[in-house]
Write an enzyme that holds these catalytic residues in place. Sequence first.
Site, PDB file in Angstrom:
ATOM      1  N   GLU A  52       0.816  -1.204   0.000  1.00  0.00           N
ATOM      2  CA  GLU A  52       0.000   0.000   0.000  1.00  0.00           C
ATOM      3  C   GLU A  52       0.854   1.261   0.000  1.00  0.00           C
ATOM      4  OE1 GLU A  52      -2.207  -2.924   2.797  1.00  0.00           O
ATOM      5  OE2 GLU A  52      -0.195  -2.624   1.975  1.00  0.00           O
ATOM      6  N   ALA A 162      16.220 -42.608  -9.340  1.00  0.00           N
ATOM      7  CA  ALA A 162      17.622 -42.963  -9.562  1.00  0.00           C
ATOM      8  C   ALA A 162      17.703 -44.452  -9.873  1.00  0.00           C
ATOM      9  CB  ALA A 162      18.474 -42.636  -8.330  1.00  0.00           C
ATOM     10  N   TRP A 170      21.095 -37.024 -15.667  1.00  0.00           N
ATOM     11  CA  TRP A 170      19.861 -36.319 -15.313  1.00  0.00           C
ATOM     12  C   TRP A 170      18.679 -37.130 -15.804  1.00  0.00           C
ATOM     13  CZ3 TRP A 170      20.291 -32.380 -12.099  1.00  0.00           C
ATOM     14  CH2 TRP A 170      21.489 -31.671 -12.056  1.00  0.00           C
ATOM     15  N   ARG A 184      12.120 -22.716  -7.136  1.00  0.00           N
ATOM     16  CA  ARG A 184      12.889 -22.417  -5.928  1.00  0.00           C
ATOM     17  C   ARG A 184      12.815 -20.938  -5.580  1.00  0.00           C
ATOM     18  NH1 ARG A 184      18.571 -25.581  -7.285  1.00  0.00           N
ATOM     19  NH2 ARG A 184      17.795 -27.728  -7.007  1.00  0.00           N
ATOM     20  N   ASP A 200      23.771 -36.963  -3.385  1.00  0.00           N
ATOM     21  CA  ASP A 200      23.778 -36.121  -4.584  1.00  0.00           C
ATOM     22  C   ASP A 200      24.651 -34.883  -4.482  1.00  0.00           C
ATOM     23  OD1 ASP A 200      21.943 -37.929  -5.527  1.00  0.00           O
ATOM     24  OD2 ASP A 200      20.193 -36.665  -5.111  1.00  0.00           O
ATOM     25  N   LEU A 204      21.441 -26.567  -4.439  1.00  0.00           N
ATOM     26  CA  LEU A 204      20.116 -26.062  -4.069  1.00  0.00           C
ATOM     27  C   LEU A 204      19.982 -24.547  -4.218  1.00  0.00           C
ATOM     28  CD1 LEU A 204      19.458 -28.231  -0.871  1.00  0.00           C
ATOM     29  CD2 LEU A 204      18.762 -28.704  -3.227  1.00  0.00           C
ATOM     30  N   THR A 298      12.737 -40.797   1.285  1.00  0.00           N
ATOM     31  CA  THR A 298      12.395 -41.016   2.691  1.00  0.00           C
ATOM     32  C   THR A 298      11.695 -39.793   3.276  1.00  0.00           C
ATOM     33  OG1 THR A 298      14.260 -42.524   2.996  1.00  0.00           O
ATOM     34  CG2 THR A 298      13.304 -41.558   4.979  1.00  0.00           C
ATOM     35  N   LEU A 299      12.230 -38.599   2.990  1.00  0.00           N
ATOM     36  CA  LEU A 299      11.608 -37.375   3.483  1.00  0.00           C
ATOM     37  C   LEU A 299      10.238 -37.178   2.841  1.00  0.00           C
ATOM     38  CD1 LEU A 299      11.611 -34.790   5.104  1.00  0.00           C
ATOM     39  CD2 LEU A 299      12.981 -33.711   3.308  1.00  0.00           C
TER      40      LEU A 299
END
Length: 362
Positions: A52, A162, A170, A184, A200, A204, A298-299
Amino acid sequence: MTDQRYMAYALSLARRGLGRTWPNPSVGCVIVKNDTIVGVGRTADGGRPHAEVVALAQAGSSAVGATAYVTLEPCSHHGKTPPCCEALVAAGISRIVSPFHDRDPRVSGAGFRYLREAGIEVETGVCAKEAYEEHLGFFLKFGEERPKVTLKLAMSADGRIATASGESKWITDTPARRLVHAMRAEHDAVLVGGGTVRDDDPSLTVRELGIDHKTVRVVLSRKLDLPRTCRLAETAKEYPVWICHSPEASEERQSFWKSRDVELIPTQVTAQRLDEKDALKRLSERGITRVFCEGGGTLAASLLQADLVDDLICFHAGLIIGAEGRPSVSAMGLETLPNAARFDLEESRKIGPDTLQIWTRR
């Protein structure tokens, strides 16, 4: 233009600030007088000045008698800057159009009340669904004490990330990988597990877009047993790295990562692994509103099991790796389909030789 079109423009301005304005939400503002746009603005990088204020400065005296389209209820509390409500009243705005009230308890409803008491007409409900999606990360901070979580999976046509030996570069082609960098940049933080760092060695960072943007890189590593020569360690002084870890991680390991200017975040442990809910809560407490999770399997499984994924982004490449390859999502112990996480398809399109699907939590 109609109210919806002006608000859509304000939302497009707000999107330009995604990933740049935390801990504040990215808000857009369009000021219109006699069907002419006289001022526009979005929340500045770092969260100030607010949208604003930026738009009013551009509008100048033309703001008198004008309508302001704001993608979130204008703030009414005194923080590091004066309230936007006071600025709108002082500028002579006669009408405010906004999707809905803010969920921040310091503001919720008080901003609209202040404006109405000052004689300004307030209309809500315009583009509410679209605005809610844009502000979800900020709202979840107050509703669930966590940021919005987007899980990204880049995999073969048969769902592998993988080969059995771990080779993954890739699977998808250049256009898809470039788009991931853009994604990202629209998030406050990128999240991976410690296994991804060990396997890997990712950087990031946001690259190949010609922009200077430093998304926070977050790793979940219970024991802090990450390679000390990894790219994250080598670049932590330039690009921020936060590591969520067990309070019982060794003092020697903690000292090393602190020496690299890494922010260490002690996190609760449940069933011999870091508690994802607690980790996200601690990120939220530090101002993070939007998290882009890039694995690994896993995550991804843990976040899905805990019902913490809001958006699911899937890149599929036209190759087959086979059952011996590593799955995009690890075992979840699911026995019945009614217990499976369900998502609704929002978008599907071709990205170079690959495909992209965007799903949202049902």
